[in-house]
Design an enzyme around this catalytic site. Sequence first.
Site, PDB file in Angstrom:
ATOM      1  N   LYS A  42       0.707  -1.326   0.451  1.00 30.06           N
ATOM      2  CA  LYS A  42       0.234  -0.233  -0.066  1.00 30.06           C
ATOM      3  C   LYS A  42       0.900   1.399   0.087  1.00 30.06           C
ATOM      4  O   LYS A  42      -0.221   2.308   0.077  1.00 30.06           O
ATOM      5  CB  LYS A  42      -0.909  -0.338   1.186  1.00 30.06           C
ATOM      6  N   THR A 102       8.747  -6.489  -5.164  1.00 29.52           N
ATOM      7  CA  THR A 102       8.462  -7.834  -4.288  1.00 29.52           C
ATOM      8  C   THR A 102       8.364  -6.437  -2.836  1.00 29.52           C
ATOM      9  O   THR A 102       8.293  -5.547  -3.122  1.00 29.52           O
ATOM     10  CB  THR A 102      10.040  -7.959  -3.876  1.00 29.52           C
ATOM     11  N   HIS A 103       7.614  -7.699  -2.055  1.00 30.00           N
ATOM     12  CA  HIS A 103       7.222  -6.873  -0.989  1.00 30.00           C
ATOM     13  C   HIS A 103       7.998  -6.709   0.438  1.00 30.00           C
ATOM     14  O   HIS A 103       7.838  -6.821   1.582  1.00 30.00           O
ATOM     15  CB  HIS A 103       6.036  -6.989  -0.537  1.00 30.00           C
ATOM     16  N   SER A 133      -4.475   3.121   4.885  1.00 26.24           N
ATOM     17  CA  SER A 133      -5.136   1.660   3.083  1.00 26.24           C
ATOM     18  C   SER A 133      -4.992   0.617   3.117  1.00 26.24           C
ATOM     19  O   SER A 133      -5.745  -0.410   2.867  1.00 26.24           O
ATOM     20  CB  SER A 133      -3.448   2.725   1.981  1.00 26.24           C
ATOM     21  N   TYR A 188       6.457   8.234  -0.854  1.00 24.07           N
ATOM     22  CA  TYR A 188       5.001   8.741  -2.314  1.00 24.07           C
ATOM     23  C   TYR A 188       4.813   9.831  -1.964  1.00 24.07           C
ATOM     24  O   TYR A 188       4.133  10.667  -3.027  1.00 24.07           O
ATOM     25  CB  TYR A 188       3.993   7.257  -1.702  1.00 24.07           C
ATOM     26  N   SER A 223      -1.413   9.625 -13.367  1.00 21.36           N
ATOM     27  CA  SER A 223      -1.671  10.620 -12.324  1.00 21.36           C
ATOM     28  C   SER A 223      -2.842   9.711 -11.586  1.00 21.36           C
ATOM     29  O   SER A 223      -4.005   8.999 -12.485  1.00 21.36           O
ATOM     30  CB  SER A 223      -2.732  11.697 -12.991  1.00 21.36           C
TER      31      SER A 223
HETATM   32  P1  A3P Z   1      -5.031   4.659  -0.444  1.00 20.03           P
HETATM   33  O1  A3P Z   1      -5.901   3.108  -0.394  1.00 20.03           O
HETATM   34  O2  A3P Z   1      -5.032   5.289   0.441  1.00 20.03           O
HETATM   35  O3  A3P Z   1      -5.868   5.349  -1.812  1.00 20.03           O
HETATM   36  P2  A3P Z   1      -0.135  -0.367  -3.718  1.00 20.03           P
HETATM   37  O4  A3P Z   1      -0.564   0.107  -5.506  1.00 20.03           O
HETATM   38  O5  A3P Z   1       1.152  -0.190  -3.097  1.00 20.03           O
HETATM   39  O6  A3P Z   1      -1.485  -1.971  -3.350  1.00 20.03           O
HETATM   40  O7  A3P Z   1      -1.074   0.401  -3.237  1.00 20.03           O
HETATM   41  C1  A3P Z   1      -1.592   1.517  -3.113  1.00 20.03           C
HETATM   42  C2  A3P Z   1      -2.266   3.026  -2.800  1.00 20.03           C
HETATM   43  O8  A3P Z   1      -1.537   3.545  -3.980  1.00 20.03           O
HETATM   44  C3  A3P Z   1      -3.374   3.086  -2.801  1.00 20.03           C
HETATM   45  O9  A3P Z   1      -3.383   4.358  -1.606  1.00 20.03           O
HETATM   46  C4  A3P Z   1      -3.583   3.370  -4.058  1.00 20.03           C
HETATM   47  O10 A3P Z   1      -5.195   4.375  -4.070  1.00 20.03           O
HETATM   48  C5  A3P Z   1      -3.094   4.590  -4.160  1.00 20.03           C
HETATM   49  N1  A3P Z   1      -2.340   4.789  -5.762  1.00 20.03           N
HETATM   50  C6  A3P Z   1      -2.410   4.362  -6.706  1.00 20.03           C
HETATM   51  N2  A3P Z   1      -2.608   4.563  -7.824  1.00 20.03           N
HETATM   52  C7  A3P Z   1      -2.095   6.023  -7.848  1.00 20.03           C
HETATM   53  C8  A3P Z   1      -2.184   7.196  -7.851  1.00 20.03           C
HETATM   54  N3  A3P Z   1      -1.422   7.257  -9.540  1.00 20.03           N
HETATM   55  N4  A3P Z   1      -1.264   8.337  -7.433  1.00 20.03           N
HETATM   56  C9  A3P Z   1      -1.544   8.379  -5.921  1.00 20.03           C
HETATM   57  N5  A3P Z   1      -2.403   7.492  -5.586  1.00 20.03           N
HETATM   58  C10 A3P Z   1      -1.756   5.766  -6.351  1.00 20.03           C
END
Ligand code: A3P
Length: 290
Positions: A42, A102-103, A133, A188, A223
């Site tokens: 996340k 990878t996580h 998140s 981020y 975006s």
């Molecule tokens: P939120 O739940 O706070 O909205 P991951 O891809 O590591 O699982 O992370 C998911 C998180 O990144 C989510 O956060 C998602 O909305 C956010 N995210 C994905 N694409 C994004 C973007 N283009 N700009 C900003 N946040 C993004």
Amino acid sequence: STLFNILEVDGIPLPVLSKEMWNKISNFQARPDDLFLVTYPKSGTTWMQEILDMIKNDGDVEKCKRVNTLERYPFLEVKFPHKEKPDLEIALEMSSPRLIKTHLPSHLIPPSIWKENCKIIYVARNAKDCLVSFYHFHRMASLLPDPQNFEEFYEKFMSGKVLFGSWFDHVKGWWAAKDTHQILYLFYEDIKKDPKREIEKILKFLEKDISEEILNKIIYHTSFDVMKQNPMTNYTTLPTSIMDHSISPFMRKGMPGDWKNYFTVAQNEEFDKDYQKKMTGSTLTFRTEI
Ligand code: A3P
């Protein structure tokens, strides 16, 4: 069941099929031109993958829409219940240059990645937003256990009893690793604030040149609003048995500072105290809003 099979390695719950599979992961043979995208869950994995895919394809949006996010690049360690093969097998069959996600925390990374001196892009996100998140992800992803309520999930997150372990250990471990390895450590919140500057850092790290026009295209296509509408990046093409977007969309808010809508004043005070303790001695700093 669509739940992840969990294997504990070093006390850390991982979505790995078996001990045998873990041995295969540990013995993974990296290639010198592999690029790794590393995150705690996340923290912007999907976002960064899209940025890297756009860079790789010189801004060709159609090429990036060839297949959904989850199928486009493999995770080293994950076996998704709806996929026949573990992602590792997909990685092994991939042609170079590979992009692999990878996580894993830094101390569990296959040693060949260090030995081959592979480039690694790490994306970190502030703990409060990451927690919120992750909480919503547990609600909507049937792969993960039900989080019950925010309070309970908060406790689990703080004690590191979640998939991939402690956020604190993860960000600190990779922060330390960057001093001795080819790691571009990004945040981020920085990407959100100034995507152009951060993408330029990536280009420099990858030793790649692109035109201003392509750079602007990448910023637009990656975006939040555009990715939220794009079926190949918003995960809506996955079966609802894997992710149920009617509970909470995967592309949820995408904004630093949403934690304020969830943390109580007491929780926030407790968090800040605990945070200080857990981060003592680290030079890492995070912004929790922009
Ligand atoms: P939120 O739940 O706070 O909205 P991951 O891809 O590591 O699982 O992370 C998911 C998180 O990144 C989510 O956060 C998602 O909305 C956010 N995210 C994905 N694409 C994004 C973007 N283009 N700009 C900003 N946040 C993004």
